[in-house]
Structure formats: structure tokens, C-alpha cells
Design a protein around this motif. Structure first.
Motif, PDB file in Angstrom:
ATOM      1  N   ARG A 259       0.814  -1.222   0.000  1.00  0.00           N
ATOM      2  CA  ARG A 259       0.000   0.000   0.000  1.00  0.00           C
ATOM      3  C   ARG A 259       0.848   1.273   0.000  1.00  0.00           C
ATOM      4  O   ARG A 259       0.301   2.374   0.033  1.00  0.00           O
ATOM      5  N   TRP A 260       2.174   1.144  -0.060  1.00  0.00           N
ATOM      6  CA  TRP A 260       3.016   2.335  -0.031  1.00  0.00           C
ATOM      7  C   TRP A 260       2.899   3.127  -1.334  1.00  0.00           C
ATOM      8  O   TRP A 260       2.790   2.541  -2.417  1.00  0.00           O
ATOM      9  N   PRO A 261       2.940   4.456  -1.266  1.00  0.00           N
ATOM     10  CA  PRO A 261       2.848   5.266  -2.499  1.00  0.00           C
ATOM     11  C   PRO A 261       4.114   5.159  -3.333  1.00  0.00           C
ATOM     12  O   PRO A 261       5.203   4.944  -2.800  1.00  0.00           O
ATOM     13  N   ILE A 262       3.967   5.317  -4.632  1.00  0.00           N
ATOM     14  CA  ILE A 262       5.085   5.254  -5.570  1.00  0.00           C
ATOM     15  C   ILE A 262       5.404   6.667  -6.059  1.00  0.00           C
ATOM     16  O   ILE A 262       4.497   7.417  -6.434  1.00  0.00           O
ATOM     17  N   GLY A 263       6.690   7.020  -6.046  1.00  0.00           N
ATOM     18  CA  GLY A 263       7.117   8.291  -6.611  1.00  0.00           C
ATOM     19  C   GLY A 263       6.849   9.507  -5.760  1.00  0.00           C
ATOM     20  O   GLY A 263       7.028  10.635  -6.221  1.00  0.00           O
ATOM     21  N   ARG A 264       6.421   9.318  -4.527  1.00  0.00           N
ATOM     22  CA  ARG A 264       6.128  10.455  -3.643  1.00  0.00           C
ATOM     23  C   ARG A 264       6.819  10.244  -2.310  1.00  0.00           C
ATOM     24  O   ARG A 264       6.707   9.185  -1.706  1.00  0.00           O
ATOM     25  N   GLU A 265       7.543  11.248  -1.853  1.00  0.00           N
ATOM     26  CA  GLU A 265       8.239  11.142  -0.577  1.00  0.00           C
ATOM     27  C   GLU A 265       7.241  11.084   0.567  1.00  0.00           C
ATOM     28  O   GLU A 265       6.236  11.798   0.560  1.00  0.00           O
ATOM     29  N   PHE A 266       7.498  10.237   1.530  1.00  0.00           N
ATOM     30  CA  PHE A 266       6.610  10.121   2.687  1.00  0.00           C
ATOM     31  C   PHE A 266       7.415   9.663   3.897  1.00  0.00           C
ATOM     32  O   PHE A 266       8.469   9.029   3.754  1.00  0.00           O
ATOM     33  N   PRO A 267       6.951   9.986   5.106  1.00  0.00           N
ATOM     34  CA  PRO A 267       7.633   9.511   6.314  1.00  0.00           C
ATOM     35  C   PRO A 267       7.302   8.044   6.546  1.00  0.00           C
ATOM     36  O   PRO A 267       6.134   7.666   6.660  1.00  0.00           O
ATOM     37  N   VAL A 268       8.318   7.212   6.627  1.00  0.00           N
ATOM     38  CA  VAL A 268       8.075   5.778   6.745  1.00  0.00           C
ATOM     39  C   VAL A 268       7.867   5.350   8.196  1.00  0.00           C
ATOM     40  O   VAL A 268       7.378   4.239   8.446  1.00  0.00           O
ATOM     41  N   ALA A 269       8.200   6.203   9.159  1.00  0.00           N
ATOM     42  CA  ALA A 269       8.054   5.816  10.570  1.00  0.00           C
ATOM     43  C   ALA A 269       6.625   5.387  10.924  1.00  0.00           C
ATOM     44  O   ALA A 269       6.433   4.376  11.614  1.00  0.00           O
ATOM     45  N   PRO A 270       5.569   6.106  10.477  1.00  0.00           N
ATOM     46  CA  PRO A 270       4.216   5.627  10.793  1.00  0.00           C
ATOM     47  C   PRO A 270       3.915   4.260  10.182  1.00  0.00           C
ATOM     48  O   PRO A 270       3.177   3.467  10.773  1.00  0.00           O
ATOM     49  N   ARG A 271       4.474   3.970   8.992  1.00  0.00           N
ATOM     50  CA  ARG A 271       4.256   2.661   8.387  1.00  0.00           C
ATOM     51  C   ARG A 271       4.946   1.570   9.210  1.00  0.00           C
ATOM     52  O   ARG A 271       4.425   0.471   9.384  1.00  0.00           O
ATOM     53  N   MET A 272       6.154   1.875   9.718  1.00  0.00           N
ATOM     54  CA  MET A 272       6.854   0.905  10.563  1.00  0.00           C
ATOM     55  C   MET A 272       6.075   0.656  11.850  1.00  0.00           C
ATOM     56  O   MET A 272       5.997  -0.477  12.338  1.00  0.00           O
ATOM     57  N   ALA A 273       5.472   1.706  12.397  1.00  0.00           N
ATOM     58  CA  ALA A 273       4.677   1.545  13.613  1.00  0.00           C
ATOM     59  C   ALA A 273       3.455   0.670  13.350  1.00  0.00           C
ATOM     60  O   ALA A 273       3.077  -0.161  14.191  1.00  0.00           O
ATOM     61  N   THR A 274       2.843   0.832  12.183  1.00  0.00           N
ATOM     62  CA  THR A 274       1.692   0.002  11.825  1.00  0.00           C
ATOM     63  C   THR A 274       2.097  -1.464  11.700  1.00  0.00           C
ATOM     64  O   THR A 274       1.411  -2.368  12.189  1.00  0.00           O
ATOM     65  N   ILE A 275       3.231  -1.710  11.047  1.00  0.00           N
ATOM     66  CA  ILE A 275       3.706  -3.090  10.866  1.00  0.00           C
ATOM     67  C   ILE A 275       4.029  -3.732  12.213  1.00  0.00           C
ATOM     68  O   ILE A 275       3.609  -4.863  12.502  1.00  0.00           O
ATOM     69  N   THR A 276       4.798  -3.040  13.052  1.00  0.00           N
ATOM     70  CA  THR A 276       5.208  -3.648  14.322  1.00  0.00           C
ATOM     71  C   THR A 276       4.033  -3.826  15.267  1.00  0.00           C
ATOM     72  O   THR A 276       4.005  -4.791  16.040  1.00  0.00           O
ATOM     73  N   LEU A 277       3.051  -2.925  15.215  1.00  0.00           N
ATOM     74  CA  LEU A 277       1.853  -3.125  16.038  1.00  0.00           C
ATOM     75  C   LEU A 277       1.106  -4.368  15.579  1.00  0.00           C
ATOM     76  O   LEU A 277       0.671  -5.194  16.398  1.00  0.00           O
ATOM     77  N   GLU A 278       0.960  -4.527  14.262  1.00  0.00           N
ATOM     78  CA  GLU A 278       0.244  -5.694  13.747  1.00  0.00           C
ATOM     79  C   GLU A 278       0.975  -6.987  14.111  1.00  0.00           C
ATOM     80  O   GLU A 278       0.343  -8.003  14.442  1.00  0.00           O
ATOM     81  N   ILE A 279       2.292  -6.956  14.085  1.00  0.00           N
ATOM     82  CA  ILE A 279       3.062  -8.143  14.471  1.00  0.00           C
ATOM     83  C   ILE A 279       2.816  -8.481  15.931  1.00  0.00           C
ATOM     84  O   ILE A 279       2.643  -9.652  16.297  1.00  0.00           O
ATOM     85  N   ILE A 280       2.754  -7.475  16.790  1.00  0.00           N
ATOM     86  CA  ILE A 280       2.473  -7.735  18.205  1.00  0.00           C
ATOM     87  C   ILE A 280       1.058  -8.273  18.385  1.00  0.00           C
ATOM     88  O   ILE A 280       0.834  -9.233  19.135  1.00  0.00           O
TER      89      ILE A 280
END
Length: 450
Positions: free
Chosen positions: A125-146
Motif C-alpha cells: 500500500r506504499w505510495p510510488i514516486g512520492r516522498e513520505f515519512p516511513v516511521a508511521p508505516r513501521m509503527a503500523t507493521i510492528t503493532l500488527e506483528i504484536i
């Protein structure tokens, strides 16, 4: 007698500790050497240690003298009275023993496939060609893993409720931080919203605990909660619901934002180091032991150069001589991994990001940095001694798996923008701009070599 330290007013020292602890510590080390003292409310005198020999004294010291749980008591308002992080001596030893089985290497390995699936679903679901802060995406992934591997939630409705409720507990405002240190504040009007959000999260966690106790498949389940429900001490005693709740919140606090931050730093470093990125992509594509070794080295080097936590703490229960100073009872000693990790004595050219230094000599590529021999007092992002983080193996495997899936599925743009500053968030050091990246394109997932 305390070691030397700054003579600034105590309120100003406290402000420095709470807003820029890493810079404050580095400044004082340059001025006073490997051992110095600072003041920080509400804790009092803190004695920093940056010499591995002195740190070994603390990590190998009598746990009845060096109290980690007491030093962590500022977290009691969130973690609860029975959290393994807040216990000392026999109570800590017994609770830690109960909690070890879910974090053995074999148990963690069984969770790797689910970790990869969770990462893949988010990266798609990550955007292509547009800069974005990845920290919120990492938080979403690690929360889902927990949620899926630690708590073991399976019901879609309960998963959705937990996804919404738990971050409200861990992502605290200034009011939340104050209530963490002084739980009695929750009885007052300004904190009623925090009290309500914590109650909602607790209700969901207690529902999960009840569901797990009643699950006819309990003996077959591999999630951490199921394993904790099954565990009993030598006398046959199992953890109560309240004790299980405290451990789940502890695992959430210790393993969600910290791992997400470490992953964010890894990506922030990679996009600024094209050759390291190229080798990391090749390692991810290989999918073999050598590839995993390089990704593990990448994880270790990230945790060295950008430690999520700058130091750990122990409260002295009686007077002790440490680093040549007779320290009084009540002093908090601080083995500072941030200072050790940045030392040229232990890590030549310490500002250089180079995973090769973490590889065995036969695996290094000749980048100019010689491999180092890691020890428990020169590389300790997870603390040390009998208080080393229970989830250290889990976190390192999770980081390797998530990074591997990201690198196999998207092409990252490199950048020559300045390094992101380290910003204080609660007690962690996060990328100051959220670890901004740009995905150039999606990749055709290669078939790993087996």
C-alpha cells in the motif's frame, strides 16, 4: 562522593535530560570523561558510565544492590505493578523465568513467516514516486506483528478495536507522560480522557486473556499470550489475569515503538548510503544464510549508530564503589550504550555507517572498516546482565524479516539530503522528520535461492 559534573541549576539540567539527553550526555563526556553525574527530576542524581569495565561491574553486580525495576518505576503508571520491567530480585527472576519460553530462538523462528506476511501486506500500500515519512508505516507493521504473534488476536473485529485502542495508550502526550510517573494524577479532571483510553485498552486485553484461557486449542497455539497462559512456576502457580495484562502492556511498550523506530532508522540510513543499500537488496534477494548474515549486520550497525534508547538504569540499594567513586544508596547509575557505541576506541570511525564492521572477518567486503569483536559491554542496545531485554532475539529477527520484505518488494530512491536529527519522543530517540523515503517502483519479487 559523586563524580564531577555540570554546575548548571538543577531545573536546567532536568530540561536538558528530558529534551536532548543524547547531546547532553555527549557534551558532559567530552568535558568530564567516562564517568560523570547530572541531575534530573524526578529521579535525582544520575551517574553516567561509558567505560565497558565499569559497565561490566554493574551488569555483573548483585541484583539485590543494582535495582533495575526500581530505576524503571517511572513507568509504573502504564505498565502496572507486576510488569517484569518493574520487579527486582527474586520476584524478577521468577517472572522472567516464566516469560522466557516464548522468546527462545525456535519459538521466534516459528513467527517469521507471519511477520513477513504482515510486512508484505503493508508495503503493497506504499505510495510510488512520492516522498513520505516511513516511521508511521513501521509503527503500523510492528503493532500488527504484536497483535498477531504476541497477543494472538484472530477475530477481525477485536483486531480492529485493538489497532485503535493500544496506540492511544503508548503514544502519550505530556499529560500521559506525567500520569506515567504519577498514576494518582489519573483521578483528576485533566486526565480523565487518558483514564478512559487506558480502561478501554485494558478491557480489550482482558477479553483476549479470557478468550485464550477458554480456547480448546490452547495447547497448540504459538502466540506469546497462549504460551504465558500455559506457563506455571515450580509450585504450579500461573499468572493471574492482572499479571498477564501487565506483561502484555510491557511487551507492547518495549517491542512496538522501539522496533518501529529502529526499522525507521535503518531505512533512513540505507537511502543515504547507496552501496550499503545495493548490498542489502542483494542479500534480501538471495534469501540464504549469507544474505541473512548481512541483514543481521545491518540491523546491528543501525542499533549501534542510532540506538533507540540512549542508556539503561540501576538504582543502588546501598552504598557501592563504582568507577572509583563511593556512591550513596539511592543513586541511579546509567550504563550509556549511546556513548559506548559512539566511541572511536571501540568502533573506529564511529560516525560511519558500515555493516561490514558487524560481520565475521571472512564475510566482510573490504570497505575499509575492520570487523569488531562485540561484547556485552561494547554493544548492548538491549541492556545487559540479568536484565537484558527478553525480546532481543524477537526484535532482531523481526527487523531482519521486515527489512528483507521491504527490499524485495520496492526500489528505494537514494538521497543526498542531510541526516535526519535524533529527536526525543518519550524516552526514545526517533528520526526527526519521520524517516522520509521515496519508493521509485515496485519490484517483481525474486525467487530466493535455497
Amino acid at each position: 562522593m559523586l563524580p564531577p559534573g555540570p554546575k548548571l541549576p538543577k531545573p536546567l539540567q532536568t530540561a536538558m535530560m528530558w529534551t536532548r539527553p543524547h547531546r547532553w550526555a555527549a557534551t558532559n563526556r567530552r568535558r568530564y570523561g567516562d564517568v560523570f553525574r547530572v541531575w534530573a527530576a524526578p529521579s535525582g542524581w544520575l551517574v553516567y558510565l561509558a567505560d565497558p569495565a565499569d559497565i561490566k561491574t554493574v551488569f555483573a553486580g548483585d541484583p539485590a544492590v543494582y535495582h533495575a525495576g526500581e530505576a524503571n518505576s517511572i513507568l509504573r503508571g502504564v505498565l502496572g505493578d507486576s510488569s517484569v520491567l518493574l520487579l527486582d530480585e527474586a520476584r524478577h527472576r521468577d517472572r522472567r523465568k516464566l516469560m522466557l519460553p516464548p522468546f527462545h530462538r525456535d519459538a521466534v523462528r516459528r513467527q517469521a513467516e507471519l511477520m513477513a506476511e504482515i510486512a508484505d501486506a503493508d508495503v503493497a500500500r506504499w505510495p510510488i514516486g512520492r516522498e513520505f515519512p516511513v516511521a508511521p508505516r513501521m509503527a503500523t507493521i510492528t503493532l500488527e506483528i504484536i497483535l498477531r504473534t504476541v497477543i494472538g488476536t484472530e477475530d477481525p473485529a477485536r483486531l480492529a478495536a485493538l489497532r485503535q485502542a493500544l496506540p492511544r495508550v503508548t503514544d502519550m502526550s505530556l499529560l500521559g507522560v506525567a500520569a506515567m510517573a504519577k498514576p494518582e494524577l489519573l483521578r483528576r479532571w485533566p486526565w480523565r480522557g487518558i483514564r478512559r483510553r487506558r480502561a478501554e485498552a485494558d478491557a480489550l486485553l482482558y477479553a483476549e486473556i479470557a478468550q485464550r484461557r477458554a480456547d480448546p486449542r490452547l495447547a497448540e497455539r504459538t502466540d506469546v499470550l497462549a504460551m504465558l497462559v500455559r506457563e506455571a512456576d515450580e509450585g504450579g502457580r500461573q499468572m493471574t489475569d492482572a499479571e498477564l495484562r501487565d506483561q502484555l502492556i510491557t511487551l507492547l511498550m518495549a517491542g512496538h515503538e522501539t522496533t518501529a523506530t529502529a526499522l525507521s532508522w535503518a531505512l533512513e540510513r540505507l537511502v543515504r548510503h547507496p552501496e550499503v543499500l545495493r548490498r542489502a537488496v542483494a542479500a534480501a534477494d538471495a534469501g540464504d544464510a549469507a544474505g541473512d548474515e548481512y541483514l543481521d549486520a545491518l540491523v546491528k550497525e543501525t542499533l549501534r549508530i542510532r540506538p533507540v534508547i540512549h542508556e539503561v538504569a540501576r538504582t543502588l540499594t546501598r552504598p557501592v564503589r563504582v568507577a572509583g567513586f563511593d556512591l550513596p544508596a539511592g543513586t541511579i547509575v546509567m550504563p550509556a550504550m549511546g556513548l559506548v557505541h559512539a566511541s572511536a576506541e571501540h568502533y573506529p570511525d564511529p560516525e560511519r555507517f558500515d555493516p561490514d564492521r558487524m560481520l565475521a572477518p571472512s564475510s566482510a567486503s573490504g570497505s575499509g572498516i575492520s570487523p569488531v569483536t562485540l561484547s556485552p559491554t561494547t554493544w548492548f542496545p538491549f541492556g545487559g546482565g540479568g536484565r537484558r531485554c527478553l525480546g532481543a532475539t524477537f526484535a532482531q529477527v523481526e527487523m531482519r524479516v521486515v527489512l528483507r520484505e521491504i527490499l524485495r518488494r520496492v526500489e528505494l530512491d537514494t538521497t543526498d539530503t542531510p541526516d535526519e536529527p535524533q529527536r526525543v519522543k518519550h524516552i526514545t530517540l526517533v528520526p526527526g522528520k519521520g524517516a522520509r523515503i521515496r519508493v521509485r517502483a515496485r519490484r517483481v519479487t525474486p525467487v530466493p535461492v535455497r
